[in-house]
Structure formats: C-alpha cells, structure tokens
Enzyme design. Structure first.
Site, PDB file in Angstrom:
ATOM      1  N   SER A 132      -1.199   8.143  -1.885  1.00  0.00           N
ATOM      2  CA  SER A 132      -2.116   9.138  -1.510  1.00  0.00           C
ATOM      3  C   SER A 132      -3.190   7.971  -0.905  1.00  0.00           C
ATOM      4  CB  SER A 132      -2.314  10.588  -2.335  1.00  0.00           C
ATOM      5  OG  SER A 132      -3.247  10.941  -2.169  1.00  0.00           O
ATOM      6  N   GLU A 141       5.907  16.927  -1.360  1.00  0.00           N
ATOM      7  CA  GLU A 141       4.410  16.034  -1.346  1.00  0.00           C
ATOM      8  C   GLU A 141       3.313  17.664  -1.002  1.00  0.00           C
ATOM      9  OE1 GLU A 141       3.467  13.697  -1.168  1.00  0.00           O
ATOM     10  OE2 GLU A 141       4.424  11.956  -0.520  1.00  0.00           O
ATOM     11  N   HIS A 158       3.340  15.985  -4.532  1.00  0.00           N
ATOM     12  CA  HIS A 158       2.728  14.413  -4.326  1.00  0.00           C
ATOM     13  C   HIS A 158       2.098  14.685  -5.931  1.00  0.00           C
ATOM     14  CE1 HIS A 158       0.051  12.294  -2.245  1.00  0.00           C
ATOM     15  NE2 HIS A 158      -1.682  12.803  -3.051  1.00  0.00           N
TER      16      HIS A 158
END
Length: 504
Positions: free
Chosen positions: A188, A316, A407
């Site tokens: 990230s 995600e 994610h």
C-alpha cells in the site's frame, strides 16, 4: 544463566533476545527523536552511546491519530515517557554468525496516516526462519511525515526510510546480513514509497531489489500538496509553515487532518481525484527529493539495475466497501465515475466492459483499477521499457466471501501472521480456507525469499507482449495477466503526478 546476544553497531552496543530459533532486536534507534528543532526536519543520524542498550521491546509509534503517548500533547516533544523517541527499527535474524544472508527491509503501509512496526501482523520471525534477515522500521506519517510545509524538506517519511536503509548498510553485517543483497518490500503506502525510492537519487545504492505490493498511484505536485497542507493548517488558523505548525502538538495536527479528511470529497473540483481517496497525503514530486513520479522515470531507465517484483490483489477495494458504512451511495458512485476513469463517459465505459456487474461492483472495480491495480501494471510496463528486470503477480485467493482477495491480505500471507484458526472463525469463511491458507502463505513466502536471495521468484519475467503473471490461488499458476478487461480500459492512460485542477 542465559546470555542474551549483543551486537556492536556503529553507534553502540545493543542487546537482543533469542526467541525460539530466531534472534530479535527491537526498538533500535536509527535517528535522533524528531522533536523540538528537529520536528519537521530531515532525520538526524543517531548519536553514539556508551554501554549496552537493551533492544527488547518495540519503540513507541510515530505521532498518529491512534497514538496515546504524551508526546502527542507536547509542543516541545520533551516528555517524560520517551514517546518522542520513535525513529526506531527492528531486526530478526535466523543466524547472527552467518556469512551474508539476504536482507529484507519491510516498509509498512497505512494511508500515509498510520505506521507502527509493533503491529503483530508484521512480525518478521516467520520470514527470518526462511533464511533471511528481516528489518522493519517506524517512519513519520501524516503532517509530520508527508505534508508540504514551507521551510521543511518534502517527503520526510521517505527520508526516514532512507536513514533506516543507511543504518542497514552500516550495521546489518553484524546481524548476519549481506549489505550488498538488500531487498526493500512494502504494501500500500509502503509499496508506493518503494516505487518512489526506485527513482530517488538519495536512495541510490541502498538496495539491490524491490518488491512493491498494491501501490497506490497517487503522487502529488507541489501545487496540489501545498493546497492540501494550507487547508489542514487553516483548521488551526495558521499557515503551513514550520514556524506556525511547530506551535501545535501532534494531536492538534492529527485532529486537523481528520477534519479535512471528512470533507475531502467537497474539494474534488479543485484537488482532483485524490479528493476521493482515504488520505490527503502522498509522496510529493518536488523535483529534488523526489524528482518526478516513478512511471516515466523508470521508463527512461532509472533503476534499471534494480530487480523489481510488483503486483496487487484481485479485489483491492473490497477492503473499503465491505466495511460497515462502506457501501457506496449514488453520489459517491457518480463522483467516482466522473473523476476517476480515463474517459469522459466513465460510467458507460465500465458498464460496457462489465455488463453483468451491479453499479456497486463496478464502483469497486473502478477504484481497484484507478488506485491500485493499473498503477502497478503500468509500473511493470515502465520498468520493462527502461530495461530493468521485472516480475508481475496477482493474489486471487481469498478466505471469505465478504472481502475476497482484498487490499492488505497479501502481506498477512507473506508474514504468515493470519492463522488458520482466525480464518476458520470468520463468519463467511470458505469451507476449505483454513487448510488452504498455510499452503498459499508458504508459496508466496518462498517466492519472495527466492527473489530476495537471487532475484528469481520462480516464473518468467514480465514483458508487455505475454504479460506473464504469477497468480496465487489455492494452487499458484503462471498465466497471462488476468485483469485484461481493465487493462484495455486503461491502456492509453498515462499515470503521472496529480496536480491541482483549479485554485480555490
């Protein structure tokens, strides 16, 4: 009597602890506390000390909204609980006497708002048992780390990461690691910082390989970053200068930031698409610390001597839409398709490409594409164009039907810190997920370690013609890039620095 291991670093001796078959050193200071006159400055090398310092517990987290240390309320940073001493790192080593083990340096994500290396999901012991020395660090976030402040260097959080990488070069041999074989890896915001490090002159020579996981594609121009910082400072009635902001304790800055986050969508016509993201911060392409956004720089040959492993999860944005209250409203969906797509008819484009999806599902795919998936794919294309070796991956495995391959799932699998019992206890866990997770985690960790060891993750390098991709499912496969529909939508788009659309 048990004798705990002691290592002499450049600055002084640290004492760690043997924990089963791994030696751990926690909370080693790599820079002076960023307090007082140093608060908004570049990191200052740690001063030498006499005697032995215990490295038995994690250092305090950097200032952030969830931090409760007294430094959060202190203007000077001089506090009695030591919570200003936050620029620390941690080392896990399987063998202190080894001759040059590969080194993996973890850069944690957290929307540029959170960072705490004590997070148990980032425990490096499992990776270290695979034969590598693992390092993690705290770095500044929020206003202190990423806001554009007059009189302060930009990208202070990344400058902290560079300071930690210099510490690794100077000291890691004493912990069994090879300073000539360092791999940075992060997820990230951490993955985007790694993409920035690839093209930053100050980071040259500090690592040999890089793994970027689910990097957000947001890098700010100076104008955009200035507008955002000005708005945050205005919450306090001041200007975004070192002199003005230094009058406030970190908690005041995190509160001002939170207030701006709540109304960011109102700024979309001025700040552009970043106003629809979860954070007001990103690396700033200032022409100096970070000369420019990474895509064109890599395509022009920057970091062509760095092995790059890059990829993303399949679903995600599901992490955000699956949260309580995360279901998008009609207004949010309209704003997203008006501002995030590479076409003036964004809604029609995605409706045609994904005819069987609901509006909410198309919203999720769009956000996955714009924020994470396509920036990663395009970075692979750029690295290949620049002559650098690059490998591509996607995580398609999931353990529950609510979040899918969302994610942040990838790093839990790499570190092996999501247990089968936790998977089994999830209310929507797939029937065989608890048995599968150990297998998937072992495959991903082995590939990451193989890449860090010799630059060979176990499948063919990426090129724009075959688009060979490692897809992690219950059984890993190697195949053409699986998100072909979205790839075509974004094929002509050029990711670059995000700029201010209009003055407010």
């Amino acid at each position: 009597m048990k004798i705990e291991p002691e290592i002499r670093t450049v600055a002084g001796v640290v004492r760690g602890r043997r924990e089963n078959d791994v030696v751990v050193f926690r909370g080693i200071r790599y820079a002076e506390p960023p307090a007082g006159a140093r608060r908004f400055g570049a990191p200052v090398p740690v001063q030498r000390w006499d005697g032995i310092r215990d490295a038995l517990k994690f250092g305090p987290p950097v200032p952030q909204a969830t931090h409760t240390g007294s430094v959060m309320s202190s203007v000077s940073g001089s506090v009695g609980d030591g919570s200003e001493d936050c620029l620390t790192l941690n080392v896990w080593s399987p063998d202190l006497g080894a001759a040059g083990l590969p080194v993996m340096v973890w850069i944690q994500g957290g929307t540029y708002l959170e960072n705490n290396s004590a997070n148990p999901h980032c425990d490096g012991a499992g990776l270290a048992r695979s034969g590598v020395v693992v390092v993690s660090m705290n770095y500044r976030v929020g206003v202190d780390g990423f806001a554009r402040i007059a009189g302060a260097p930009d990208n202070r959080g990344i400058l902290d990461q560079i300071a930690a990488l210099r510490w690794v070069q100077d000291n890691i041999a004493g912990f069994g690691g090879d300073p000539a074989n360092v791999t940075v890896f992060g997820e990230s915001a951490g993955g985007a910082c790694i993409a920035a490090l690839l093209v930053m002159p100050m980071a040259a020579g500090l690592f040999r390989r890089a793994i970027s996981q689910s990097m957000p594609g947001t890098y700010f121009s100076e104008r955009l970053a200035t507008a955002i910082s000005t708005t945050i400072a205005a919450q306090l009635g001041v200007q975004a200068t070192v002199g003005d902001l230094a009058r406030f304790p970190p908690r005041a800055l995190t509160d001002a930031t939170d207030a701006v986050i709540l109304k960011m969508p109102e700024f979309v016509d001025f700040w552009g698409p970043m106003a629809l993201t979860p954070t007001p911060f990103s690396p700033v392409a200032d022409g100096e610390v970070l000369p420019r956004a990474p895509w064109q720089a890599l395509a022009d040959g920057a970091a062509r001597d760095i092995d790059l492993l890059i990829g993303h999860t399949r679903d995600e944005y599901r992490l955000y839409t699956s949260r309580p209250g995360g279901e998008p409203t009609d207004a949010r969906m309209t704003a997203a398709f008006d501002h995030l797509t590479p076409s003036t008819d964004g809604s029609g484009l995605y409706r045609t490409a994904y005819p069987d999806a609901t509006p909410g599902q198309r919203f999720e795919v769009l956000n996955s594409d714009w924020l994470f998936r396509m920036p990663s794919l395009h970075l692979a294309d750029a690295a290949h164009a620049g002559g650098g070796p690059v490998w591509l991956w996607e995580l398609a495995w999931s353990f529950n039907s609510e979040q899918g391959a969302s994610h942040a799932l990838d790093f839990l699998l790499i570190f092996g810190t999501l247990s089968p019992d936790e998977v089994r206890a999830h209310r929507s866990a797939h029937p065989n997920a608890a048995n599968e997770i150990t297998h998937v985690s072992r495959h991903m960790r082995a590939d990451w370690v193989s890449f860090a060891t010799a630059g060979k993750p176990g499948w063919a390098p990426y090129d724009p013609h075959t688009r060979t991709t490692r897809v992690y499912n219950a059984e890993p496969t190697t195949q053409p890039y699986p998100e072909e529909t979205s790839r075509r939508i974004w094929s002509a788009h050029q990711f670059d620095t995000l700029d201010l659309l209009h003055s407010e």
